[in-house]
Design a protein around this motif. Structure first.
Motif, PDB file in Angstrom:
ATOM      1  N   ARG A 196     -71.666  -3.666  42.623  1.00 28.98           N
ATOM      2  CA  ARG A 196     -71.128  -4.360  43.801  1.00 28.98           C
ATOM      3  C   ARG A 196     -71.691  -3.716  45.060  1.00 28.98           C
ATOM      4  O   ARG A 196     -71.170  -2.725  45.569  1.00 28.98           O
ATOM      5  N   LYS A 197     -72.756  -4.285  45.586  1.00 37.89           N
ATOM      6  CA  LYS A 197     -73.491  -3.662  46.681  1.00 37.89           C
ATOM      7  C   LYS A 197     -73.243  -4.299  48.039  1.00 37.89           C
ATOM      8  O   LYS A 197     -73.687  -3.774  49.058  1.00 37.89           O
ATOM      9  N   ILE A 198     -72.550  -5.431  48.066  1.00 38.69           N
ATOM     10  CA  ILE A 198     -72.314  -6.130  49.324  1.00 38.69           C
ATOM     11  C   ILE A 198     -71.216  -5.427  50.120  1.00 38.69           C
ATOM     12  O   ILE A 198     -70.189  -5.031  49.580  1.00 38.69           O
ATOM     13  N   ILE A 199     -71.456  -5.271  51.426  1.00 38.67           N
ATOM     14  CA  ILE A 199     -70.445  -4.723  52.330  1.00 38.67           C
ATOM     15  C   ILE A 199     -70.491  -5.531  53.624  1.00 38.67           C
ATOM     16  O   ILE A 199     -71.575  -5.846  54.129  1.00 38.67           O
ATOM     17  N   LEU A 236     -78.144   3.421  34.404  1.00 36.84           N
ATOM     18  CA  LEU A 236     -77.233   4.476  33.945  1.00 36.84           C
ATOM     19  C   LEU A 236     -75.903   4.396  34.685  1.00 36.84           C
ATOM     20  O   LEU A 236     -75.171   5.384  34.760  1.00 36.84           O
ATOM     21  N   GLY A 237     -75.614   3.206  35.218  1.00 37.72           N
ATOM     22  CA  GLY A 237     -74.468   3.025  36.105  1.00 37.72           C
ATOM     23  C   GLY A 237     -73.152   3.555  35.575  1.00 37.72           C
ATOM     24  O   GLY A 237     -72.435   4.267  36.276  1.00 37.72           O
ATOM     25  N   LYS A 287     -67.025   3.304  47.384  1.00 33.28           N
ATOM     26  CA  LYS A 287     -68.014   2.216  47.383  1.00 33.28           C
ATOM     27  C   LYS A 287     -69.176   2.552  46.459  1.00 33.28           C
ATOM     28  O   LYS A 287     -69.699   1.670  45.755  1.00 33.28           O
ATOM     29  N   LEU A 288     -69.582   3.821  46.428  1.00 35.42           N
ATOM     30  CA  LEU A 288     -70.646   4.232  45.515  1.00 35.42           C
ATOM     31  C   LEU A 288     -70.214   4.029  44.063  1.00 35.42           C
ATOM     32  O   LEU A 288     -71.021   3.591  43.228  1.00 35.42           O
ATOM     33  N   LEU A 289     -68.960   4.317  43.768  1.00 38.42           N
ATOM     34  CA  LEU A 289     -68.444   4.104  42.408  1.00 38.42           C
ATOM     35  C   LEU A 289     -68.493   2.632  42.030  1.00 38.42           C
ATOM     36  O   LEU A 289     -68.817   2.280  40.885  1.00 38.42           O
ATOM     37  N   ALA A 290     -68.178   1.755  43.001  1.00 45.60           N
ATOM     38  CA  ALA A 290     -68.251   0.315  42.738  1.00 45.60           C
ATOM     39  C   ALA A 290     -69.687  -0.126  42.475  1.00 45.60           C
ATOM     40  O   ALA A 290     -69.934  -1.006  41.639  1.00 45.60           O
ATOM     41  N   ILE A 291     -70.640   0.490  43.169  1.00 45.51           N
ATOM     42  CA  ILE A 291     -72.060   0.171  42.942  1.00 45.51           C
ATOM     43  C   ILE A 291     -72.467   0.578  41.531  1.00 45.51           C
ATOM     44  O   ILE A 291     -73.111  -0.187  40.816  1.00 45.51           O
ATOM     45  N   PHE A 292     -72.062   1.763  41.125  1.00 46.34           N
ATOM     46  CA  PHE A 292     -72.425   2.247  39.793  1.00 46.34           C
ATOM     47  C   PHE A 292     -71.758   1.433  38.684  1.00 46.34           C
ATOM     48  O   PHE A 292     -72.380   1.120  37.669  1.00 46.34           O
ATOM     49  N   LEU A 293     -70.491   1.086  38.880  1.00 49.23           N
ATOM     50  CA  LEU A 293     -69.734   0.460  37.795  1.00 49.23           C
ATOM     51  C   LEU A 293     -70.026  -1.028  37.648  1.00 49.23           C
ATOM     52  O   LEU A 293     -70.289  -1.514  36.534  1.00 49.23           O
TER      53      LEU A 293
END
Length: 314
Positions: A91-94, A25-26, A82-88
Motif C-alpha cells: 500500500r504505497k499511496i498517500i 520479501l515484503g 506506513k512502511l509496514l503497510a508498504i511491506f505487508l
C-alpha cells in the motif's frame, strides 16, 4: 491554507516507492520491522514510565532523557506504520495532506530532538564543570524552560519550510523516491522553480544540525578540560562514564544525519539516503534505550523495583 494548496497542485496523492528491489520479501521485512518498531516503542516507553514513577530518577538528566525517548516514539510512529503497510500489502499511496503532515511531524520532532541533544550536553557540562552549583542552575524551572525553548524554536523553522514546499506546484510525476514523505524527494517532484526552496531547506538543516553540534562541542570541550584536571584516574573514569551514553547517542544522530542531509550530491544519493534513513529510523531508536540503560545502575534498580511491584500487585 488547504484551499490554496489544492489550487496550486493537480496532484492529490503521492506514491511512495519504498524498496522495489526487495519488495518480494515484503512479509519477512514486515515482520522484522514490526518487531523492531514494537521493541523501540517499548524500550523508550519504559524509560518514560520509570522516570515518572521512580523519585530517584527525578533529575534533569533523566527528565531530558524521558523527553528524548518520547520524541523518538513520535518520530518512528510518524513513519514506520506506513512502511509496514508498504511491506505487508504494498500500500504505497498517500494523500497530499497526509504526506505533508507526515513530513512535518518527522522534521519537527527530529529538530526538537537535535536541540534537546544540545541541552543534554549543557546539562552534563554544568554537572561536571560546576557540580556545586548544579542543583541551583539546573532546577525544575530551568529544565522546563529549556524543553519549551526546544519545541518553540523548532516550530516556526519547520512550519515555514513545510508550508513553502506544500505551496510548490506538483503536476506529475507523483512517485516519491523514498519510503516516507521526505522533503528532498518531494521538492524534486515539483514542476516549479525550486531553487529558493532547496536553499531554504539546506540552510535550515545546517542551522539545526550545526547549532546543536557547536553547542555540544563547546560543552564537551570544557568537560574534557575539567576531567583532565581531576587528580585521580578513578575520578576521571567516573566523570567520563556519566557522559559515555550521551556521547554514543549523539554520535549516532549526528553521523547519520550528516551522511543523509549534508553530503555532496551523487548520482545514487537518493538511493543511499533511503537506506541510511531506514537504518536511522529503525536501529537508532532501538539502540537508544539499550545504550542509556545498559550500564546504569540507577535505571537497573528502578526497573527491578517496578517489575517487583507489578508482580506483587498482579
Amino acid at each position: 491554507m488547504l484551499m490554496e494548496m489544492e489550487n496550486r497542485t493537480t496532484v492529490q496523492e503521492f506514491t511512495l516507492e519504498g524498496f522495489p528491489a526487495i519488495q518480494h520479501l515484503g512479509k519477512v521485512l514486515f515482520l522484522v520491522h514490526l518487531l523492531a518498531y514494537l521493541a523501540s516503542i517499548a524500550g523508550n516507553a519504559v524509560i518514560v514510565t520509570i522516570t515518572c514513577a521512580d523519585s530517584r530518577l527525578h533529575t534533569p538528566m533523566y527528565f531530558f532523557l524521558s523527553i528524548f525517548s518520547f520524541l523518538e516514539c513520535g518520530v518512528i510512529s510518524a513513519v514506520i506504520p506506513k512502511l509496514l503497510a508498504i511491506f505487508l500489502v504494498d500500500r504505497k499511496i498517500i494523500s497530499f495532506l497526509a504526506c505533508f503532515i507526515q513530513a512535518f511531524v518527522f522534521l519537527y520532532l527530529g529538530a526538537v530532538g537535535f536541540f534537546l541533544i544540545a541541552v543534554m550536553s549543557l546539562d552534563r557540562h554544568v554537572a561536571i564543570c560546576k557540580p556545586l552549583h548544579y542543583p541551583t542552575i539546573m532546577n525544575l524551572k530551568t529544565c522546563f524552560l529549556f524543553v519549551t525553548a526546544c519545541f518553540t524554536l523548532a516550530f516556526p523553522l519547520i512550519t515555514g519550510l513545510v508550508v513553502k514546499v506544500s505551496q510548490l506546484s506538483f503536476c506529475g510525476p507523483h512517485v516519491i523516491s523514498h519510503f516516507f514523505c521526505e522533503l528532498g524527494p518531494l521538492i524534486h517532484l515539483s514542476c516549479s522553480d525550486t531553487r529558493s526552496t532547496e536553499i531554504l531547506a539546506l540552510v535550515l538543516a545546517l542551522f539545526v544540525l550545526f547549532t546543536s553540534i557547536i553547542i555540544t562541542i563547546i560543552a564537551y570541550s570544557n568537560i574534557v578540560v575539567t576531567i583532565m584536571q581531576l587528580p585521580s584516574a578513578k575520578e576521571k573514569q567516573k566523570a567520563f562514564s556519566t557522559c559515555s551514553s550521551h556521547l554514543i547517542v549523539l554520535s549516532l544522530m549526528y553521523g547519520s544525519c550528516v551522511f543523509i542531509y549534508v553530503k555532496p550530491k551523487q548520482t545514487n544519493r537518493l538511493e543511499s539516503n533511503r537506506e541510511a534513513a531506514l537504518v536511522n529510523m529503525v536501529v537508532t531508536p532501538l539502540l537508544n534505550p539499550v545504550i542509556y540503560t545498559l550500564q546504569n545502575k540507577q535505571v537497573h534498580q528502578a526497573l527491578r523495583e517496578t517489575m517487583y511491584r507489578m508482580k506483587i500487585s498482579g
